[in-house]
Design a protein around this motif. Structure first.
Motif, PDB file in Angstrom:
ATOM      1  N   VAL A  73       0.714  -1.144   0.127  1.00 18.09           N
ATOM      2  CA  VAL A  73      -0.009  -0.036   0.046  1.00 18.09           C
ATOM      3  C   VAL A  73       0.800   1.142  -0.106  1.00 18.09           C
ATOM      4  N   GLN A  74       0.464   2.284  -0.366  1.00 14.85           N
ATOM      5  CA  GLN A  74       1.269   3.421  -0.617  1.00 14.85           C
ATOM      6  C   GLN A  74       0.889   4.188   0.684  1.00 14.85           C
ATOM      7  N   ALA A  75       2.031   4.965   1.211  1.00 14.33           N
ATOM      8  CA  ALA A  75       1.875   6.069   2.412  1.00 14.33           C
ATOM      9  C   ALA A  75       0.635   6.710   2.422  1.00 14.33           C
ATOM     10  N   GLY A  76      -0.118   6.608   3.576  1.00  3.78           N
ATOM     11  CA  GLY A  76      -1.326   7.291   3.692  1.00  3.78           C
ATOM     12  C   GLY A  76      -2.351   6.493   3.501  1.00  3.78           C
ATOM     13  N   GLY A  77      -2.134   5.379   2.825  1.00  2.00           N
ATOM     14  CA  GLY A  77      -3.385   4.360   2.749  1.00  2.00           C
ATOM     15  C   GLY A  77      -3.794   3.410   3.766  1.00  2.00           C
ATOM     16  N   SER A  78      -4.486   2.537   3.725  1.00  9.14           N
ATOM     17  CA  SER A  78      -5.081   1.812   4.512  1.00  9.14           C
ATOM     18  C   SER A  78      -5.075   0.167   4.315  1.00  9.14           C
ATOM     19  N   LEU A 102      -7.048  -5.922  12.679  1.00  2.37           N
ATOM     20  CA  LEU A 102      -6.368  -4.745  13.005  1.00  2.37           C
ATOM     21  C   LEU A 102      -6.668  -3.749  12.026  1.00  2.37           C
ATOM     22  N   GLN A 103      -7.282  -2.756  12.175  1.00  2.00           N
ATOM     23  CA  GLN A 103      -7.460  -1.453  11.080  1.00  2.00           C
ATOM     24  C   GLN A 103      -6.400  -0.689  11.220  1.00  2.00           C
ATOM     25  N   MET A 104      -5.763  -0.496  10.206  1.00  2.00           N
ATOM     26  CA  MET A 104      -4.471   0.278   9.808  1.00  2.00           C
ATOM     27  C   MET A 104      -4.749   1.462   8.961  1.00  2.00           C
ATOM     28  N   ASN A 105      -4.723   2.771   9.319  1.00  2.00           N
ATOM     29  CA  ASN A 105      -4.862   3.861   8.471  1.00  2.00           C
ATOM     30  C   ASN A 105      -3.846   4.788   8.635  1.00  2.00           C
ATOM     31  N   SER A 106      -3.645   5.655   7.652  1.00  2.00           N
ATOM     32  CA  SER A 106      -2.530   6.546   7.648  1.00  2.00           C
ATOM     33  C   SER A 106      -1.038   5.799   7.810  1.00  2.00           C
ATOM     34  N   LEU A 107      -0.868   4.956   7.056  1.00  2.00           N
ATOM     35  CA  LEU A 107       0.090   4.111   6.817  1.00  2.00           C
ATOM     36  C   LEU A 107       1.453   4.740   6.602  1.00  2.00           C
ATOM     37  N   LYS A 108       2.470   4.422   7.324  1.00  2.00           N
ATOM     38  CA  LYS A 108       3.736   5.121   6.851  1.00  2.00           C
ATOM     39  C   LYS A 108       4.724   4.022   6.552  1.00  2.00           C
ATOM     40  N   PRO A 109       5.743   4.353   5.676  1.00  2.00           N
ATOM     41  CA  PRO A 109       6.994   3.378   5.510  1.00  2.00           C
ATOM     42  C   PRO A 109       7.322   2.764   6.549  1.00  2.00           C
ATOM     43  N   GLU A 110       7.512   3.502   7.686  1.00  2.00           N
ATOM     44  CA  GLU A 110       8.131   2.703   9.014  1.00  2.00           C
ATOM     45  C   GLU A 110       7.167   1.753   9.619  1.00  2.00           C
ATOM     46  N   ASP A 111       5.906   1.363   9.054  1.00  2.00           N
ATOM     47  CA  ASP A 111       4.998   0.309   9.413  1.00  2.00           C
ATOM     48  C   ASP A 111       5.392  -0.944   8.717  1.00  2.00           C
TER      49      ASP A 111
END
Length: 123
Positions: A12-17, A81-90
C-alpha cells in the motif's frame, strides 16, 4: 487448541489503509486475550496492539496510537487490526498472538502465534 491464521497484508502507498484479520480455526480464541506484533528485517519483534477477551480493553503502542484500531468478533473467532494513515516505517511482518491471561505488551508472554502476514508501505 488455538490455531491462528493472519490475512489481509499487502502493498500500500503511504497514507493508505489496510485491515488485517486473524482467524482462529481452533475456535477457542474467545477465551484468550489477543495481540498484534510486528517485526521488520533486522529488528526485534515489537508490540502493536492488544485486546482483552471480550474486547472491553484495548492497548496500543505509542507509534500506532490514533492510526490503528484493534477489534474482535468472538462469534467469528477473529481479531482485526485496522491500519490507517500508514507510513513506510510500518513496513513489517505482522503477527497475531493469543494469551490465556490479561492482554499485555510482552511478546514472550503470548502462548500461540500465527505465521504472519507481510505489510509493505511504499513512500
Amino acid at each position: 487448541q488455538v490455531h491462528l491464521v493472519e490475512s489481509g497484508g499487502g502493498l500500500v502507498q503511504a497514507g493508505g489503509s489496510l485491515r488485517l484479520s486473524c482467524e482462529d480455526s481452533g475456535r477457542t480464541s474467545r477465551n484468550y486475550a489477543m495481540g498484534w506484533f510486528r517485526q521488520a528485517p533486522g529488528k526485534e519483534r515489537e508490540f502493536v496492539a492488544a485486546i482483552s477477551r471480550y474486547g472491553s480493553c484495548t492497548y496500543y503502542a505509542d507509534s500506532v496510537k490514533g492510526r490503528f484500531a484493534i477489534s474482535r468478533d468472538n462469534s467469528k473467532n477473529t481479531v482485526y487490526l485496522q491500519m490507517n494513515s500508514l507510513k513506510p516505517e510500518d513496513t513489517a511482518t505482522y503477527y497475531c498472538a493469543a494469551r490465556s491471561w490479561a492482554a499485555e505488551q510482552t511478546a514472550t508472554n503470548y502462548e500461540y502465534w500465527g505465521q504472519g502476514t507481510q505489510v509493505t508501505v511504499s513512500s
